[in-house]
Design a protein around this motif. Structure first.
Motif, short mmCIF file in Angstrom:
data_model
loop_
_atom_site.label_atom_id
_atom_site.label_comp_id
_atom_site.label_asym_id
_atom_site.label_seq_id
_atom_site.Cartn_x
_atom_site.Cartn_y
_atom_site.Cartn_z
N ASP A 262 0.82 -1.22 0.00
CA ASP A 262 0.00 0.00 0.00
C ASP A 262 0.85 1.27 0.00
O ASP A 262 0.30 2.37 -0.14
CB ASP A 262 -0.91 0.03 1.23
CG ASP A 262 -1.91 -1.11 1.22
OD1 ASP A 262 -2.52 -1.34 0.16
OD2 ASP A 262 -2.06 -1.77 2.25
N PHE A 263 2.16 1.10 0.20
CA PHE A 263 3.04 2.26 0.32
C PHE A 263 4.44 1.83 -0.11
O PHE A 263 4.82 0.68 0.07
CB PHE A 263 3.07 2.77 1.77
CG PHE A 263 3.65 4.14 1.93
CD1 PHE A 263 2.86 5.27 1.85
CD2 PHE A 263 5.01 4.30 2.15
CE1 PHE A 263 3.40 6.54 2.00
CE2 PHE A 263 5.57 5.57 2.30
CZ PHE A 263 4.76 6.69 2.22
N ILE A 264 5.18 2.79 -0.68
CA ILE A 264 6.53 2.48 -1.18
C ILE A 264 7.54 3.46 -0.59
O ILE A 264 7.30 4.67 -0.58
CB ILE A 264 6.56 2.53 -2.72
CG1 ILE A 264 5.67 1.43 -3.29
CG2 ILE A 264 8.00 2.37 -3.24
CD1 ILE A 264 5.47 1.49 -4.78
N VAL A 265 8.65 2.92 -0.11
CA VAL A 265 9.79 3.73 0.33
C VAL A 265 10.84 3.68 -0.77
O VAL A 265 11.20 2.60 -1.25
CB VAL A 265 10.38 3.22 1.66
CG1 VAL A 265 11.70 3.93 1.97
CG2 VAL A 265 9.39 3.42 2.79
N LEU A 266 11.31 4.84 -1.18
CA LEU A 266 12.37 4.95 -2.18
C LEU A 266 13.65 5.38 -1.50
O LEU A 266 13.62 6.19 -0.56
CB LEU A 266 11.99 5.97 -3.25
CG LEU A 266 10.67 5.74 -3.99
CD1 LEU A 266 10.37 6.93 -4.91
CD2 LEU A 266 10.73 4.45 -4.80
N VAL A 267 14.79 4.87 -1.96
CA VAL A 267 16.08 5.24 -1.39
C VAL A 267 16.69 6.36 -2.22
O VAL A 267 16.85 6.23 -3.43
CB VAL A 267 17.03 4.04 -1.31
CG1 VAL A 267 18.36 4.45 -0.67
CG2 VAL A 267 16.39 2.91 -0.50
N ASP A 268 17.00 7.45 -1.54
CA ASP A 268 17.52 8.65 -2.19
C ASP A 268 19.04 8.68 -2.04
O ASP A 268 19.56 9.10 -1.01
CB ASP A 268 16.90 9.89 -1.54
CG ASP A 268 17.20 11.17 -2.30
OD1 ASP A 268 17.59 11.07 -3.47
OD2 ASP A 268 17.04 12.25 -1.73
N TYR A 269 19.75 8.23 -3.06
CA TYR A 269 21.21 8.15 -2.99
C TYR A 269 21.87 9.46 -3.39
O TYR A 269 22.58 10.09 -2.63
CB TYR A 269 21.73 7.05 -3.92
CG TYR A 269 21.56 5.66 -3.40
CD1 TYR A 269 22.44 5.13 -2.48
CD2 TYR A 269 20.51 4.86 -3.85
CE1 TYR A 269 22.29 3.84 -2.00
CE2 TYR A 269 20.35 3.57 -3.38
CZ TYR A 269 21.24 3.06 -2.47
OH TYR A 269 21.08 1.79 -2.00
N LEU A 299 7.49 7.59 -0.14
CA LEU A 299 8.33 8.49 0.65
C LEU A 299 9.79 8.23 0.31
O LEU A 299 10.26 7.10 0.46
CB LEU A 299 8.11 8.25 2.15
CG LEU A 299 9.00 9.07 3.10
CD1 LEU A 299 8.60 10.55 3.05
CD2 LEU A 299 8.90 8.53 4.53
N PRO A 300 10.55 9.25 -0.12
CA PRO A 300 11.99 9.07 -0.31
C PRO A 300 12.71 9.22 1.03
O PRO A 300 12.41 10.14 1.80
CB PRO A 300 12.38 10.21 -1.25
CG PRO A 300 11.11 10.90 -1.66
CD PRO A 300 10.10 10.56 -0.61
N LEU A 301 13.62 8.33 1.31
CA LEU A 301 14.48 8.43 2.48
C LEU A 301 15.93 8.28 2.03
O LEU A 301 16.22 7.45 1.17
CB LEU A 301 14.15 7.34 3.50
CG LEU A 301 12.78 7.45 4.20
CD1 LEU A 301 12.54 6.22 5.07
CD2 LEU A 301 12.70 8.72 5.05
N ARG A 302 16.81 9.06 2.61
CA ARG A 302 18.21 8.98 2.19
C ARG A 302 18.84 7.72 2.76
O ARG A 302 18.36 7.14 3.74
CB ARG A 302 18.98 10.24 2.59
CG ARG A 302 19.20 10.45 4.06
CD ARG A 302 20.02 11.72 4.31
NE ARG A 302 20.25 11.93 5.74
CZ ARG A 302 21.27 11.39 6.41
NH1 ARG A 302 22.14 10.60 5.80
NH2 ARG A 302 21.43 11.64 7.71
#
Length: 330
Positions: A262-269, A299-302
């Protein structure tokens, strides 16, 4: 010349008094907390004093060192600019510490600064059977502490990731450098922040979350032993790959689609990192059909936020607000 014999050659009475004072003087106490023994991936390692020439590998590991104020004990970093954006906060904390290698360090990189300690992990600067390992560095007198999350790569019997995985590393590194009190204060502050978040999301139905790191043929993601599993759970969600018995690894797109996150976390490199990943998912023949993609629930997270380090607590707060906006008046 024997300096010991030449101290009081002309004043025998003074010599007698000096010797008496040495006999009666109290023996200096050992430095606070030393010797100290901690466990690193099942290896007990003992320190008689705090390391003075430490090297840290990777963004998140360096941030653990910085959070403990250990820059004066460090002689360099490795594995930062070759992969990640350098934030102003990281650069300020780094100060004048040199980056010895932009990606993976070599033995030559490390030995050039005469280190006495290396903080890294398996696939965080070290590879099983590679040039840089606790054994190869130990042969040069360099102690190694391994990031706990990474231990699963050499011991498959490790427990699933929890926030205690982070807290254990911070406490151990604090002990190694004679900073137990500071480490405990950090952990207690983080625990209080997490407790507040968990109180706000208590009773909510866990949101099914998929972390997309990278990869087009197969997605690279976080499994049971990777820190995102713990972060997602603390924020009121569930990692849809929490049954995959690995830390970081690849799965099939079919497995992702079957679980319908239902939700996606993206990795912000780096610059454009998460934007490229999101554009790819929107065009992927299968993922583009998921409601989470169609409706823009991501949501992007570093990198430093989703690998073990102080920024994990920020990540829990961001995730909780994104997964349960109704609990935060958003």
């Amino acid at each position: 010349m024997n300096r010991r014999r030449s101290l009081f050659p002309r004043y025998p009475a003074l010599a007698s008094l000096a010797l008496l004072s040495l006999v009666l003087a109290p023996v200096p106490a050992a430095a606070s907390g030393f010797p100290v023994t901690v466990e690193s991936c099942g290896r007990p390692i003992t320190f008689d004093k705090a390391p003075q020439r430490a090297v840290a590998h990777d963004q998140n590991i360096s941030e653990i060192m910085f959070a403990l104020g250990l820059q004066p004990h460090m002689v360099g970093l490795t594995g930062i600019t070759g992969w990640y954006k350098m934030t102003p906060e990281f650069r300020a904390a780094m100060g004048d510490l040199p980056e010895l290698a932009p990606k993976h360090p070599t033995m030559e990189n490390l030995l050039a600064v005469d280190p006495d300690f290396f903080f890294a992990g398996w696939y965080y600067g070290m590879n099983p059977g590679g040039e840089i390992t606790p054994d190869t560095l130990g042969a040069h007198g360099v102690a190694v502490y391994e990031l706990t999350e990474s231990c699963v790569h050499i011991d498959s019997g490790q427990p699933r990731a929890t926030l205690d995985t982070l807290y254990a590393d911070v406490r151990n590194v604090g002990a190694i450098f004679g900073q137990r009190e500071k480490a405990e204060a950090l952990v207690e502050g983080w625990q209080a922040r997490v407790a507040r978040i968990q109180g706000q999301v208590a009773g909510s139905v866990p949101v099914e979350v998929f972390l997309y790191d990278s990869g087009e043929d197969k997605p690279f993601t976080a499994g049971r032993h990777a820190m995102p599993t713990a972060l997602i759970e603390a924020a009121g969600g569930r990692n849809v790959m929490d049954d995959v018995p690995t830390s970081w690894g690849t799965v099939g797109w079919e497995a992702v689609l079957e679980r319908e996150p239902d939700f996606i976390v993206l990795v912000d490199y780096d610059a454009g990192g998460w934007e490229k990943s999101w554009a790819f998912l929107q065009e992927h023949h299968g993922m583009s059909g998921l409601a989470a993609v169609r409706e823009g629930r991501f949501l992007p997270l570093r990198y430093g936020e989703i690998t073990p380090g102080p920024a994990n607590i920020d990540a829990v707060e961001k995730l909780a607000r994104a997964l349960h906006p109704e609990r935060f008046g958003e």
